[in-house]
Design an enzyme around this catalytic site. Structure first.
Site, short mmCIF file in Angstrom:
data_model
loop_
_atom_site.label_atom_id
_atom_site.label_comp_id
_atom_site.label_asym_id
_atom_site.label_seq_id
_atom_site.Cartn_x
_atom_site.Cartn_y
_atom_site.Cartn_z
CD GLU A 1 -2.74 -1.34 2.47
OE1 GLU A 1 -2.78 -0.41 3.28
OE2 GLU A 1 -3.40 -2.39 2.64
CG ASN A 19 -0.51 -7.04 -1.10
OD1 ASN A 19 -1.10 -7.63 -1.99
ND2 ASN A 19 -0.99 -6.92 0.14
CG HIS A 76 -9.74 -6.25 0.98
ND1 HIS A 76 -9.97 -7.36 1.79
CD2 HIS A 76 -8.45 -5.92 1.15
CE1 HIS A 76 -8.84 -7.65 2.44
NE2 HIS A 76 -7.90 -6.81 2.07
CD GLU A 83 -4.47 -8.09 1.99
OE1 GLU A 83 -5.39 -7.37 2.43
OE2 GLU A 83 -3.27 -7.79 2.13
CG ASP A 112 -12.30 -9.67 2.24
OD1 ASP A 112 -11.81 -9.55 3.38
OD2 ASP A 112 -12.35 -8.72 1.42
O1 G3I Z 1 -3.11 -8.35 18.94
C1 G3I Z 1 -3.69 -7.18 19.54
C2 G3I Z 1 -4.24 -7.52 20.92
O2 G3I Z 1 -3.17 -7.89 21.78
C3 G3I Z 1 -4.96 -6.28 21.48
O3 G3I Z 1 -5.55 -6.62 22.72
C4 G3I Z 1 -6.05 -5.86 20.48
C5 G3I Z 1 -6.83 -4.66 20.95
O4 G3I Z 1 -6.04 -3.51 20.76
O5 G3I Z 1 -5.44 -5.54 19.20
C6 G3I Z 1 -4.82 -6.70 18.65
O6 G3I Z 1 -4.24 -6.35 17.41
C7 G3I Z 1 -5.21 -6.09 16.40
C8 G3I Z 1 -5.00 -7.11 15.26
O7 G3I Z 1 -5.86 -6.81 14.15
C9 G3I Z 1 -5.26 -8.53 15.72
O8 G3I Z 1 -6.61 -8.66 16.06
C10 G3I Z 1 -4.91 -4.69 15.86
O9 G3I Z 1 -5.23 -3.75 16.87
C11 G3I Z 1 -5.79 -4.44 14.64
O10 G3I Z 1 -5.41 -3.19 14.06
C12 G3I Z 1 -5.53 -5.53 13.60
O11 G3I Z 1 -6.41 -5.32 12.51
C13 G3I Z 1 -5.94 -5.90 11.29
C14 G3I Z 1 -5.70 -4.78 10.28
O12 G3I Z 1 -5.26 -5.35 9.03
C15 G3I Z 1 -4.61 -3.82 10.74
O13 G3I Z 1 -3.40 -4.51 10.91
C16 G3I Z 1 -7.00 -6.85 10.75
O14 G3I Z 1 -7.16 -7.95 11.63
C17 G3I Z 1 -6.56 -7.37 9.38
O15 G3I Z 1 -7.58 -8.17 8.79
C18 G3I Z 1 -6.28 -6.19 8.46
O16 G3I Z 1 -5.79 -6.73 7.27
C19 G3I Z 1 -5.33 -5.75 6.30
C20 G3I Z 1 -4.03 -6.24 5.73
O17 G3I Z 1 -3.09 -6.40 6.77
C21 G3I Z 1 -3.54 -5.28 4.66
N1 G3I Z 1 -4.55 -5.11 3.61
C22 G3I Z 1 -5.86 -4.65 4.13
C23 G3I Z 1 -6.37 -5.63 5.17
C24 G3I Z 1 -7.73 -5.23 5.68
O18 G3I Z 1 -7.62 -3.99 6.35
#
Ligand code: G3I
Length: 367
Positions: A169, A210, A246, A276, A278
């Protein structure tokens, strides 16, 4: 007189009929299905493999505690992408220090089950540690931080992670470079440096760029294609381009443009990875939506597979339960292949049939 069978023959014949009848009755009434896993549909991985395509689903460490989900993953897919456990924030314990315990367990679990691991992500602007986002660095300091990160992570997983999105990105919708900590501190050359350093750290992994909303022709996909051509001209090896895909049912896309766009990347020598996939499905409570999400997936994949050389298709989640969509878009339902109770949805059949109907070894470039 017909050669009537002796009476006992008749008796055996009828008792067999009764048995089959009662079995059918039990199955139809669900009595036999009680407690049995849903019948497994044919594996996607076999259909995809016959076309020269790897097929995957995104998981994270929840898979370690859910054997039934691990079984589904292994049966249906040959690749597993890691959703969050390899992100900078998740593994960094401070500048230059890491805790790979959780990631190692997950990567080794997947490798032990014969799955190719798609690493995600080395250079991104989201989920970076605070010390990086809030730090003030000179260009040299920023370069050593980035190089150190790439060598630490790609080097640590060398031989266990089959592919990395080295940079994710990096562009805005208008085709300009996104304002990130890397652009601000190192400049546009951070992308070239990231690919060169990753190749040094892991000479064998598939390295790809990506991004999202580059699946069809637009200023962003133009900019990505130009970036890849520019990197190649500088002798930087980029093995593929990742189209996140997406999709949103409320934002229809031009299928002809998808096919043309995939084709131009493929013909330019950049194999395509759908990384990715969905679908955001609007929460309307309409039973027809499952059929509609299946049609969207089939139309999109058909356009992609007709467009050019496709290396892989990875879904951003295993079942609807593991999708990021509901927590990020409360008014949307996730369009993945399986329900939370592991039943294949109409979208599964649509994807399977689309792959089966695609050109032989769809991974070949379009003439
Ligand atoms: O692991 C921590 C946990 O310890 C904590 O208690 C909790 C609450 O703050 O957060 C947890 O981390 C979260 C993580 O997902 C695991 O659940 C992050 O805050 C949260 O930001 C993260 O969201 C992910 C997001 O990317 C940002 O990284 C989504 O699951 C994930 O599906 C999404 O995927 C992205 C790809 O990486 C890049 N392309 C777009 C795609 C969709 O946004």
């Amino acid at each position: 007189m017909t050669d009537m069978k002796p009476a006992q023959g008749h008796g055996k014949y009828f008792s067999r009929i009764l048995l089959i009848g009662s079995l059918l009755l039990a199955i139809s009434s669900g009595a036999l299905a009680e407690g049995l896993p849903p019948p497994s549909p044919p594996p996607l991985r076999d259909a995809a493999k016959s076309k020269g395509i790897r097929i995957g689903a995104t998981v994270d460490d929840w898979i370690l505690k859910r054997p039934e989900l691990a079984d589904l993953l292994i049966r249906q897919f040959d690749t597993a992408a890691i959703e969050n456990s390899l992100k900078f924030l998740q593994i960094s314990t401070g500048r230059g220090t890491y805790d790979f315990t959780r990631a190692d367990q997950l990567v080794d679990f997947l490798n032990a089950r014969g799955l190719a691991v798609q690493g995600h992500v080395l250079v991104w602007h989201v989920d970076n540690p605070k010390w990086l986002d809030e730090g003030k660095f000179t260009k040299d300091e920023a370069e050593s931080i980035l190089k150190e990160h790439i060598f630490a992570v790609a080097g640590h997983f060398r031989g266990r992670v089959a592919a990395w999105d080295v940079v994710n990105e990096a562009f805005e919708e208008n085709g300009t470079l996104r304002d990130t900590v890397w652009l601000r501190t190192i400049g546009p050359e951070y992308i070239e440096k990231a690919f060169r350093w990753t190749r040094e750290a892991d000479p064998d992994a598939v390295l790809f760029y990506n991004d999202f909303r580059i699946e069809w022709g637009n200023p962003k996909s133009d900019a990505v294609l130009n970036l890849l051509k520019d990197l190649r001209a500088k002798g930087v090896q980029v093995d593929a381009v990742g189209f996140q895909s997406h999709l949103d049912m409320q934002k229809p896309f031009d299928l002809a443009s998808v096919r043309k766009n995939i084709g131009r990347f493929s013909r330019a020598g950049f194999p395509v990875m759908i990384t990715e996939l969905d679908i955001q499905v609007p929460k309307l409570g309409d039973v027809r939506q499952r059929k509609q999400e299946a049609e969207v997936a089939a139309d999109f994949l058909q356009a992609v597979l007709a467009g050019g050389k496709v290396k892989s298709v990875t879904f951003w989640g295993l079942t609807d339960e593991s999708s990021w969509i509901p927590s990020w878009f409360p008014n949307a339902l996730p369009g993945l292949l399986f329900t939370a109770d592991l039943k294949p949805k109409p979208i599964f059949d649509a994807v399977l049939k689309t792959i089966e109907k695609s050109a032989p070894a769809a991974g070949q470039p379009v003439k």
